[in-house]
Design a protein around this motif. Structure first.
Motif, PDB file in Angstrom:
ATOM      1  N   UNK A  75       0.829  -1.201   0.000  1.00 41.11           N
ATOM      2  CA  UNK A  75       0.000   0.000   0.000  1.00 41.11           C
ATOM      3  C   UNK A  75       0.867   1.256   0.000  1.00 41.11           C
ATOM      4  N   UNK A  76       1.961   1.225   0.757  1.00 44.05           N
ATOM      5  CA  UNK A  76       2.868   2.369   0.808  1.00 44.05           C
ATOM      6  C   UNK A  76       3.493   2.604  -0.565  1.00 44.05           C
ATOM      7  N   UNK A  77       3.870   1.523  -1.234  1.00 44.24           N
ATOM      8  CA  UNK A  77       4.425   1.649  -2.580  1.00 44.24           C
ATOM      9  C   UNK A  77       3.386   2.243  -3.532  1.00 44.24           C
ATOM     10  N   UNK A  78       2.152   1.780  -3.440  1.00 42.16           N
ATOM     11  CA  UNK A  78       1.088   2.276  -4.317  1.00 42.16           C
ATOM     12  C   UNK A  78       0.804   3.754  -4.031  1.00 42.16           C
ATOM     13  N   UNK A  79       0.746   4.123  -2.762  1.00 48.27           N
ATOM     14  CA  UNK A  79       0.521   5.524  -2.412  1.00 48.27           C
ATOM     15  C   UNK A  79       1.668   6.405  -2.900  1.00 48.27           C
ATOM     16  N   UNK A  80       2.899   5.934  -2.736  1.00 48.79           N
ATOM     17  CA  UNK A  80       4.063   6.691  -3.199  1.00 48.79           C
ATOM     18  C   UNK A  80       4.015   6.884  -4.711  1.00 48.79           C
ATOM     19  N   UNK A  81       3.729   5.813  -5.434  1.00 49.00           N
ATOM     20  CA  UNK A  81       3.633   5.907  -6.895  1.00 49.00           C
ATOM     21  C   UNK A  81       2.496   6.841  -7.296  1.00 49.00           C
ATOM     22  N   UNK A  97      -6.842   4.831  -4.655  1.00 47.03           N
ATOM     23  CA  UNK A  97      -7.789   4.704  -5.769  1.00 47.03           C
ATOM     24  C   UNK A  97      -8.058   6.062  -6.399  1.00 47.03           C
ATOM     25  N   UNK A  98      -8.256   7.065  -5.565  1.00 52.66           N
ATOM     26  CA  UNK A  98      -8.539   8.408  -6.066  1.00 52.66           C
ATOM     27  C   UNK A  98      -7.355   8.952  -6.861  1.00 52.66           C
ATOM     28  N   UNK A  99      -6.144   8.801  -6.346  1.00 59.28           N
ATOM     29  CA  UNK A  99      -4.971   9.296  -7.076  1.00 59.28           C
ATOM     30  C   UNK A  99      -4.841   8.601  -8.430  1.00 59.28           C
ATOM     31  N   UNK A 100      -5.011   7.274  -8.429  1.00 63.60           N
ATOM     32  CA  UNK A 100      -4.919   6.532  -9.686  1.00 63.60           C
ATOM     33  C   UNK A 100      -5.980   7.014 -10.677  1.00 63.60           C
ATOM     34  N   UNK A 101      -7.195   7.224 -10.201  1.00 65.22           N
ATOM     35  CA  UNK A 101      -8.281   7.654 -11.075  1.00 65.22           C
ATOM     36  C   UNK A 101      -8.047   9.061 -11.619  1.00 65.22           C
TER      37      UNK A 101
END
Length: 173
Positions: free
Chosen positions: A9-15, A137-141
């Motif tokens: 999750x930390x990796x996904x948030x960082x990306x 999810x919001x950042x990715x979207x």
């Protein structure tokens, strides 16, 4: 704070934040460009800092910007010549100069922020409610709605971006 966040999750948030930062810088650049004003990233950051904090000593701005005081002074000089900032020395210490926004500088910052906010609002409206479940999810979207590549896709492209056209095509004899 991050101890409770699993590494994935930390990796996904960082990306996501990295991709989102590219997006916001791009939106800001478009807003500045639409106003037909030449403004470097450092100049933009300086006027935003002054809009946020009020008058500041040049040496303090240098620290906030992570630049040498002479660089901050030269940047301030350019913005003073363009009428976006004014410089003032206090009578009790003439060695110290303070920079502050002029009305024109304040209006410019406000217009850039208004345009950036409008574009972010437009992007948020394009994101379906189910894509807003988590911050990641919001950042990715948002990145997807803006047509920006995800962070992994960006790095994949970056790895090949310096190759000349046709470099991956075998030469024919």
């Amino acid at each position: 704070m991050t101890r409770d966040v699993p590494d994935g999750d930390l990796d996904r948030l960082t990306a996501g934040l990295s991709a989102l930062s590219r997006l916001v810088v791009g939106i800001t650049a478009v807003a500045v460009g639409a106003l037909d004003v030449e403004l470097t990233l450092t100049q933009h950051r300086m006027i935003v800092l002054l809009a946020t904090t009020g008058p500041r000593r040049t040496v303090d701005l240098a620290g906030d910007l992570g630049v040498h005081p002479s660089t901050a002074s030269r940047t301030g000089d350019r913005l003073v010549r363009r009428g976006l900032l004014a410089r003032r020395r206090l009578s009790d210490d003439r060695r110290v100069s303070w920079l502050h926004l002029t009305d024109r500088g304040r209006d410019l910052v406000a217009e850039i922020v208004r345009r950036r906010t409008a574009e972010l609002r437009r992007l948020l409206a394009a994101v379906p409610a189910e894509a807003r479940r988590t911050p990641a999810d919001l950042m990715d979207a948002l990145v997807l709605a803006a047509g920006e590549p995800s962070e992994p896709a960006w790095w994949q492209h970056w790895a090949t971006s310096s190759r000349p056209p046709g470099a991956d095509i075998p030469a024919q004899d």
